[in-house]
Design an enzyme around this catalytic site. Sequence first.
Site, short mmCIF file in Angstrom:
data_model
loop_
_atom_site.label_atom_id
_atom_site.label_comp_id
_atom_site.label_asym_id
_atom_site.label_seq_id
_atom_site.Cartn_x
_atom_site.Cartn_y
_atom_site.Cartn_z
N ILE A 161 54.53 47.35 45.21
CA ILE A 161 55.50 47.70 46.18
C ILE A 161 56.73 48.39 45.29
O ILE A 161 57.39 49.34 45.72
CB ILE A 161 55.81 46.98 47.17
N TYR A 205 54.28 29.67 50.23
CA TYR A 205 54.51 31.13 50.15
C TYR A 205 55.41 31.49 51.48
O TYR A 205 56.45 32.21 51.17
CB TYR A 205 53.43 32.08 50.25
N PRO A 238 47.94 45.81 43.17
CA PRO A 238 47.10 45.17 42.03
C PRO A 238 47.34 43.47 42.35
O PRO A 238 46.33 42.74 42.22
CB PRO A 238 47.75 45.48 40.89
N ARG A 255 41.28 40.25 59.47
CA ARG A 255 42.42 40.02 60.27
C ARG A 255 43.32 40.80 60.27
O ARG A 255 44.54 41.01 61.03
CB ARG A 255 43.23 38.63 59.51
#
Length: 245
Positions: free
Chosen positions: A18, A147, A183, A205
Amino acid sequence: MGRLDGKVIVLTAAAQGIGRASALAFAREGAKVIATDINESKLQELESYRGIQTRVLDVTKKRQIDQFASEIERIDVLFNVAGFVHHGTILDCEEKDWDFSMNLNVRSMFLMIKAFLPKMLAQKSGNIINMSSVASSIKGVENRCVYSATKAAVIGLTKSVAADFIQQGIRCNCVCPGTVDTPSLQERIQARDNPKEALKTFLNRQKTGRFASAEEVALLCVYLASDESAYVTGNPVIIDGGWSL
């Protein structure tokens, strides 16, 4: 005329994914882009693009960040992208894993904002974009404990900065993607015991039946970096193909 003509944009983690897609999109829209990353070899690939200059930067090192900030005369947009995805539940997380993720995913943004916000306040204008995720306070996701905790913290940080400095001309938003084909994602899939099954799980999902592309997320970032979003601040902006519905 580009949508970002004349804007100076600093972003982190620009070497791939991104961050890279956003650096290229910003430059195409006329911005002067200062792209940073710890990966010097991949970062240098951006040097060939008009409007982009690069700088090696470890966003976990306060001294490096402060030195970098002292070299920048003006900044219109700060885009904090750097982050790491830890896989597992709370029982799979050691203290060192927790500390590493908090340091890279949250503390780095704290340090970058602290370093560059005074310049924005002196200019009486500035725009901060932070990378969060729908795996945060937005949605509970299996095996994303650490996370999700860090990305929920990013949402809180974003809202706090937006609220504290809205009357001084500062905007602050965060981008909350779902699963993006980068990546980093491919590396995580290949690291699993059964990569083929892991890929299938990731795809199952997705309500759209596919991953987002980094370029799609970058287009949202162009909007948030532009004056088109001048009335948008304090928001976790979701781009997840309906995953969080």
